[in-house]
Motif scaffolding. Sequence first.
Motif, PDB file in Angstrom:
ATOM      1  N   GLY A   3     120.196 -29.130  36.457  1.00  0.00           N
ATOM      2  CA  GLY A   3     119.486 -28.304  37.464  1.00  0.00           C
ATOM      3  C   GLY A   3     119.493 -26.911  37.107  1.00  0.00           C
ATOM      4  N   TRP A  14     125.228 -27.411  38.003  1.00  0.00           N
ATOM      5  CA  TRP A  14     125.797 -28.832  38.560  1.00  0.00           C
ATOM      6  C   TRP A  14     124.849 -29.679  38.486  1.00  0.00           C
ATOM      7  CZ3 TRP A  14     130.728 -28.612  37.746  1.00  0.00           C
ATOM      8  CH2 TRP A  14     131.516 -27.489  38.073  1.00  0.00           C
ATOM      9  N   SER A  15     124.888 -31.019  38.172  1.00  0.00           N
ATOM     10  CA  SER A  15     123.789 -31.763  37.780  1.00  0.00           C
ATOM     11  C   SER A  15     123.498 -32.729  39.259  1.00  0.00           C
ATOM     12  CB  SER A  15     124.063 -33.077  37.098  1.00  0.00           C
ATOM     13  OG  SER A  15     125.182 -33.744  37.523  1.00  0.00           O
ATOM     14  N   SER A  16     124.167 -32.442  40.323  1.00  0.00           N
ATOM     15  CA  SER A  16     124.116 -32.756  41.623  1.00  0.00           C
ATOM     16  C   SER A  16     124.963 -32.119  42.587  1.00  0.00           C
ATOM     17  CB  SER A  16     124.035 -34.266  41.797  1.00  0.00           C
ATOM     18  OG  SER A  16     125.701 -34.706  41.487  1.00  0.00           O
ATOM     19  N   ARG A  17     124.823 -32.495  43.967  1.00  0.00           N
ATOM     20  CA  ARG A  17     125.655 -31.901  45.025  1.00  0.00           C
ATOM     21  C   ARG A  17     126.744 -32.590  44.736  1.00  0.00           C
ATOM     22  NH1 ARG A  17     125.779 -33.398  50.790  1.00  0.00           N
ATOM     23  NH2 ARG A  17     126.858 -31.709  51.782  1.00  0.00           N
ATOM     24  N   ASN A 184     128.480 -29.552  32.313  1.00  0.00           N
ATOM     25  CA  ASN A 184     128.032 -30.899  32.340  1.00  0.00           C
ATOM     26  C   ASN A 184     128.726 -31.866  31.930  1.00  0.00           C
ATOM     27  OD1 ASN A 184     124.970 -29.244  32.713  1.00  0.00           O
ATOM     28  ND2 ASN A 184     125.836 -30.349  34.486  1.00  0.00           N
ATOM     29  N   GLU A 188     132.074 -31.056  34.535  1.00  0.00           N
ATOM     30  CA  GLU A 188     131.584 -32.194  35.760  1.00  0.00           C
ATOM     31  C   GLU A 188     132.020 -33.544  35.170  1.00  0.00           C
ATOM     32  OE1 GLU A 188     127.235 -33.725  36.624  1.00  0.00           O
ATOM     33  OE2 GLU A 188     127.502 -31.486  36.711  1.00  0.00           O
ATOM     34  N   THR A 192     133.732 -36.142  37.987  1.00  0.00           N
ATOM     35  CA  THR A 192     133.184 -37.287  38.635  1.00  0.00           C
ATOM     36  C   THR A 192     133.711 -38.499  38.162  1.00  0.00           C
ATOM     37  OG1 THR A 192     131.682 -37.366  36.683  1.00  0.00           O
ATOM     38  CG2 THR A 192     130.823 -36.092  38.457  1.00  0.00           C
ATOM     39  N   ILE A 264     121.428 -26.658  47.252  1.00  0.00           N
ATOM     40  CA  ILE A 264     122.650 -27.154  47.802  1.00  0.00           C
ATOM     41  C   ILE A 264     122.795 -26.317  49.242  1.00  0.00           C
ATOM     42  CG2 ILE A 264     124.923 -27.289  47.401  1.00  0.00           C
ATOM     43  CD1 ILE A 264     124.645 -27.783  44.522  1.00  0.00           C
ATOM     44  N   THR A 269     128.446 -28.018  52.277  1.00  0.00           N
ATOM     45  CA  THR A 269     129.459 -28.364  51.048  1.00  0.00           C
ATOM     46  C   THR A 269     130.847 -27.672  51.200  1.00  0.00           C
ATOM     47  OG1 THR A 269     127.464 -28.449  49.638  1.00  0.00           O
ATOM     48  CG2 THR A 269     129.664 -28.272  48.530  1.00  0.00           C
TER      49      THR A 269
END
Length: 473
Positions: A3, A14-17, A184, A188, A192, A264, A269
């Motif tokens: 993003g 970040w690629s996602s929340r 990422n 990340e 993840t 976000i 969050t």
Amino acid sequence: MVGTTGAAPGHENWSSRAAFILAAIGSAVGLGNLVRFPAEAGANGGGAFVIFYIFCIVLIGLPVLLSEILIGRHGQAAAPQSVRKTARDSNASEAWSILATIGMIAAFLILCFYSVIGGWVLYYIGTFAGEIFNSGLFSGAFQGRSAEDVQGLMPGLFANGSLQVILHLVFIGITIFFVARGVNRGIEFVATWLMPIFFLIFLGITIYGLFTGDFGRTAEYLFTFDLSKLTGPVMLAAVGQAFFSLSLGSAMMITYGAYAGRDINLAKTSGIIATADTSVALLAGFAIFPIVFAAGLDVSAGLGLMFQTLPVAFQTMPAGTLIGLLFFIMVFFAALTSAVALLEAPTSWALDKFRMGRQRTTMITGGLVLLVGGVAALSSTVFAGWEPLGFIPLFEGQDFFNTLDVLTGKVMLPVAALITAIFVGWIADRRLLDAENGLDGAMHHIWRFLVAWLCPIVLIAILVVGIFPGILG
């Protein structure tokens, strides 16, 4: 897909929340959740302490956590640069960036001794892996060895300065590898993959402890509501635990907030991060204490609980070798995700300031951690007896390793968080941050009141009591 909404050119998000939440949880969850909180709860009033701790998380920890993430996302840069941008946009002095500078230096110094502890964890992973090779997967750990012999593993490691330095080097080397790969592909990726595995192992060990350990005594120890024990010092201990548990004041959350996209909701969050971190702290007692109680051992040994008491407990438990190995792998995952966040804070600043490229910047920053941490690793051998700040009462009797701990925990982090609360509550343009905090109505006004009034008062109390511990008698 990375993003980039609202990001500066070349700035990773970040690629996602979910990735942001996992990374932030990973930065917060560490040794304090797994060992210190349950020990503090049991020794200081059980249920009364737990309830007051949760109260502190909501009223103190969460408002400062949201404030730090807000500054980061608004600035979209390293922590000091983010504060400077927020100050400029508020027509305030850029000197307020001192809050992030203090936090960033604290993160660097914390990593210097945290990576040494990470090396201890690696040592015990190797020890339990060796036990599996020698005795089998489902045996009790350390068969044929006395409890004194097992407890002596830790003093033996402390006496071996060279091994501690090597283990510190390996741990910080792993940390450098992931931070050098970027937000990422590195930070990340660690979050993840490792955090879900952490929670699976954590849940499995908790279930194991409930079925094979002393669940009843654990529940009594942690949740007996003894209001008489909830004294002033105990309440301040609960506030301090809530504050440090969320990694506040170390510039990590400002740094991670800078990678958060505009889509976000930061309030939600922040709530998820605080809830997950608190849940780990609450459940840690049920993962550890049933095993310790069943073995008839002491639960109030601090870090010794993890590195001396638990290995003896695993000696008496079914499949203790396997459980011990899984436990220290779980601790390693928690330590690594925290270490990655600690290294990213100063690396992000150096990257923005000197523009040398991420890999080179990470190597230089990590190399400095390696050097300073090497001295910390030798505090029990080569530098035994050296008290670098021993002329100051607060640091009297503290070797280099413990000096770093006291300096950051009792001085730098509370100071940085206090300045953050004052900056957000009184200095920064309200319209600037209020537009993107994710709160509205009464919740927005409550957050404003807490960060402007309650948080500074409590943080001043933490700072004063930390520096002058005898002030409460």
